[in-house]
Scaffold this motif. Sequence first.
Motif, short mmCIF file in Angstrom:
data_model
loop_
_atom_site.label_atom_id
_atom_site.label_comp_id
_atom_site.label_asym_id
_atom_site.label_seq_id
_atom_site.Cartn_x
_atom_site.Cartn_y
_atom_site.Cartn_z
N GLN A 218 0.60 -1.14 -0.16
CA GLN A 218 0.13 0.06 -0.09
C GLN A 218 0.90 1.16 0.08
OE1 GLN A 218 -2.77 -1.16 -0.80
NE2 GLN A 218 -3.70 0.94 -0.74
N SER A 219 1.76 1.35 0.83
CA SER A 219 2.79 2.64 1.01
C SER A 219 3.65 2.67 -0.24
CB SER A 219 3.71 2.41 2.12
OG SER A 219 4.56 1.27 2.03
N GLN A 220 3.96 1.53 -1.03
CA GLN A 220 4.78 1.56 -2.11
C GLN A 220 3.78 2.19 -3.18
OE1 GLN A 220 7.93 0.33 -2.94
NE2 GLN A 220 8.47 0.17 -1.04
N LYS A 221 2.55 1.72 -3.34
CA LYS A 221 1.61 2.32 -4.31
C LYS A 221 1.68 4.04 -4.08
CE LYS A 221 -2.20 -0.25 -6.34
NZ LYS A 221 -3.08 -1.15 -6.13
N MET A 222 1.67 4.41 -2.81
CA MET A 222 1.29 5.83 -2.56
C MET A 222 2.48 6.51 -3.26
SD MET A 222 -0.71 7.41 -0.05
CE MET A 222 0.67 8.00 1.29
N MET A 223 3.93 5.78 -2.77
CA MET A 223 5.03 6.49 -3.24
C MET A 223 4.99 6.62 -4.85
SD MET A 223 7.81 6.15 -0.84
CE MET A 223 9.23 4.97 -1.80
N LEU A 224 4.46 5.65 -5.64
CA LEU A 224 4.31 5.61 -6.83
C LEU A 224 3.71 6.93 -7.48
CD1 LEU A 224 4.69 4.28 -9.71
CD2 LEU A 224 2.40 3.21 -9.06
N TYR A 225 2.82 7.33 -6.79
CA TYR A 225 2.12 8.65 -7.38
C TYR A 225 2.58 9.97 -6.51
CZ TYR A 225 -0.85 5.36 -9.89
OH TYR A 225 -1.07 4.40 -10.70
N VAL A 226 2.86 9.70 -5.19
CA VAL A 226 3.06 11.14 -4.41
C VAL A 226 4.47 11.52 -4.64
CG1 VAL A 226 3.32 11.80 -1.99
CG2 VAL A 226 1.16 10.27 -2.76
N LEU A 227 5.48 10.58 -4.87
CA LEU A 227 6.75 11.36 -4.98
C LEU A 227 6.85 12.09 -6.12
CD1 LEU A 227 9.70 8.88 -3.57
CD2 LEU A 227 8.88 11.24 -2.85
N PRO A 228 6.61 11.66 -7.35
CA PRO A 228 6.64 12.38 -8.72
C PRO A 228 5.85 13.59 -8.67
CG PRO A 228 6.43 10.01 -9.21
CD PRO A 228 6.18 10.20 -7.74
N LEU A 229 4.82 13.51 -7.80
CA LEU A 229 3.78 14.61 -7.85
C LEU A 229 4.54 15.65 -7.13
CD1 LEU A 229 1.02 14.97 -8.80
CD2 LEU A 229 0.21 15.15 -6.73
N VAL A 230 5.12 15.35 -5.81
CA VAL A 230 6.05 16.36 -4.99
C VAL A 230 7.04 17.02 -5.65
CG1 VAL A 230 7.43 16.53 -2.90
CG2 VAL A 230 5.22 15.23 -2.77
N PHE A 231 7.95 16.01 -6.30
CA PHE A 231 9.07 16.74 -6.97
C PHE A 231 8.68 17.53 -8.52
CE2 PHE A 231 11.43 14.10 -4.38
CZ PHE A 231 12.64 14.64 -4.30
N GLY A 232 7.47 17.13 -9.18
CA GLY A 232 6.90 17.83 -10.19
C GLY A 232 6.65 19.27 -9.60
N ILE A 233 5.79 19.20 -8.57
CA ILE A 233 5.24 20.70 -8.15
C ILE A 233 6.44 21.45 -7.50
CG2 ILE A 233 3.88 21.87 -6.54
CD1 ILE A 233 1.97 19.17 -6.66
N GLY A 234 7.41 20.67 -6.73
CA GLY A 234 8.45 21.52 -6.14
C GLY A 234 9.60 21.80 -7.30
N GLY A 235 9.63 20.98 -8.43
CA GLY A 235 10.33 21.46 -9.52
C GLY A 235 10.49 22.71 -10.18
N ILE A 236 9.22 23.34 -10.10
CA ILE A 236 8.91 24.75 -10.62
C ILE A 236 9.83 25.68 -9.83
CG2 ILE A 236 6.97 23.94 -11.69
CD1 ILE A 236 5.43 25.62 -9.67
N ASN A 237 10.36 25.22 -8.44
CA ASN A 237 10.93 26.43 -7.79
C ASN A 237 12.56 25.76 -7.50
OD1 ASN A 237 10.95 28.55 -6.32
ND2 ASN A 237 10.35 27.68 -4.26
N PHE A 238 12.89 24.92 -8.18
CA PHE A 238 14.11 24.59 -8.24
C PHE A 238 15.20 25.41 -9.32
CE2 PHE A 238 13.70 19.80 -6.63
CZ PHE A 238 13.46 20.41 -5.23
N PRO A 239 16.20 25.73 -8.93
CA PRO A 239 17.02 26.22 -10.04
C PRO A 239 17.54 25.21 -10.87
CG PRO A 239 17.90 26.61 -7.83
CD PRO A 239 16.68 25.76 -7.59
N ILE A 240 17.84 25.55 -12.31
CA ILE A 240 18.23 24.86 -13.21
C ILE A 240 19.59 23.55 -12.62
CG2 ILE A 240 19.16 24.38 -15.47
CD1 ILE A 240 16.55 25.76 -15.70
N GLY A 241 20.37 24.31 -12.03
CA GLY A 241 21.62 23.59 -11.32
C GLY A 241 20.92 22.47 -10.53
N VAL A 242 20.14 22.46 -9.70
CA VAL A 242 19.22 21.39 -8.92
C VAL A 242 18.78 20.56 -9.83
CG1 VAL A 242 17.97 21.07 -7.16
CG2 VAL A 242 19.42 22.92 -6.76
#
Lengths: 323, 131
Positions: A218-242
């Motif tokens: 169950q937790s693996q399944k959550m990770m499947l969708y939640v992690l990319p979502l978090v990084f996708g949203i967080g990514g718009i605030n990351f500098p290109i280098g990061v």
Amino acid sequence: MNFFDIILWPFKMAVSWVLGAFHTLLDWIGMPPESGWTWTLAIILLVVLIRTLLIPVFVKQIKAQRAMQALQPEIQKLQAKYKGKKDQLSRQAMAMEQQALFKQHGTSPFSACLPMLVQMPFFFALYQVLIGAKGAAERNEGISALSADQVRSFENSELFGAKMSDTFLGSTGDNLNVNVLIVSVVMILLMTASMFYMQKMLMSKNMSEAAMTGPFAQSQKMMLYVLPLVFGIGGINFPIGVLVYWTATNFWAVGQQTWIIRNNPTPGSQAERELNERRAAKGLPPIGKAAQEAEEAAAKAELKAQRQQGQRQQPARKNRRKK
Amino acid sequence: MTSTDPGRTPHPTENPFTTLPDPQIWGPVRALPSALLGGALVSYRTLISPLYGQVCRFFPSCSAYALEAVQVHGAVRGSWLAARRLGRCHPWTDGGVDPVPPGRRIWPEGRHPRIIELNHPPIPPDLPEEQ
């Protein structure tokens, strides 16, 4: 300096020194020092170095995870045994048996996540170095082991017209910069897609049947969708280098996981069956759970043969009776 | 407190509470320091421990171990045993079942502290294997 900065200081020193050293090396072998490609390659080399050094840590983590997964059936047996027993003494007895089980298998719920913690300071340190580059360049300062010249060079270098410290959010509206938007969106997509692919591959190929039905799944399944979502949203605030760093890290992780799934899959998983099929095609004996099952089957067959031999003496007696 | 039937094979995690030879019941003066420390530990276990949840790698947990050690071995030796257990409990240990070593103190029938029962729970027999 607060407590967090004091702890991170040596990691920032190490990470920034290595980054500067790779840049100098690339400059020395003839790459243009002011180019964004040189800095990008320096970051990728840093990723390669960090991830290579972390391989033993990952091996340990995988072993701990495998041990935990292998334990699942026994944990479920324990849960069945204490099902419905809610009084304090039964709870204590269950805790005691569980600890004995962990000890016996040399693992604990904590040992699987400890290696993750080991790499966190490196990630934070690099993140702080990369994100601090803009401010330091404006103040004409160095960062940790990077000189002011290096920081300025890093800050002014461009990749497809996007500066290393530009962010997606900072390039909209009045400061519109289409190059930055395109470069960061492409990188965010690569980063999240590789993350999603990695987790998907792990779940479909490298989990044993027992693990796929447990609460772990169950937790693996959550990770499947939640992690990319978090990084996708967080990514718009990351500098290109990061973003370069995260994308390179994820590509490395995909490669590493592909290798592990191909050569050293989890016992009882789909990947192990495929490995044994490949081994069978080459005429090699199976390994892992299939080998264990084959051994058990052989032992059973032998036992059966022995029993039959024991019974075969009976007809002799029958013959005697007939006489 | 717990007696084992001679005809039964003990469970691997079986850990009955035992006492050394020459057991004795402590008078109020002898028991006072350990009672004070024990009271402090009990309030820690009811007020502060629950905030963390189950984090100890051992059974009994460090605070349960300390409480039993102080009750059974007295304030000084009990504290020493508890300190050594805290030293053993770190992220690189595998944990496991680590009971308090037996001491000499016994209690009048039915008057022993609850922690001793909790730290030495009777293990029910395993369910029969399904075939």
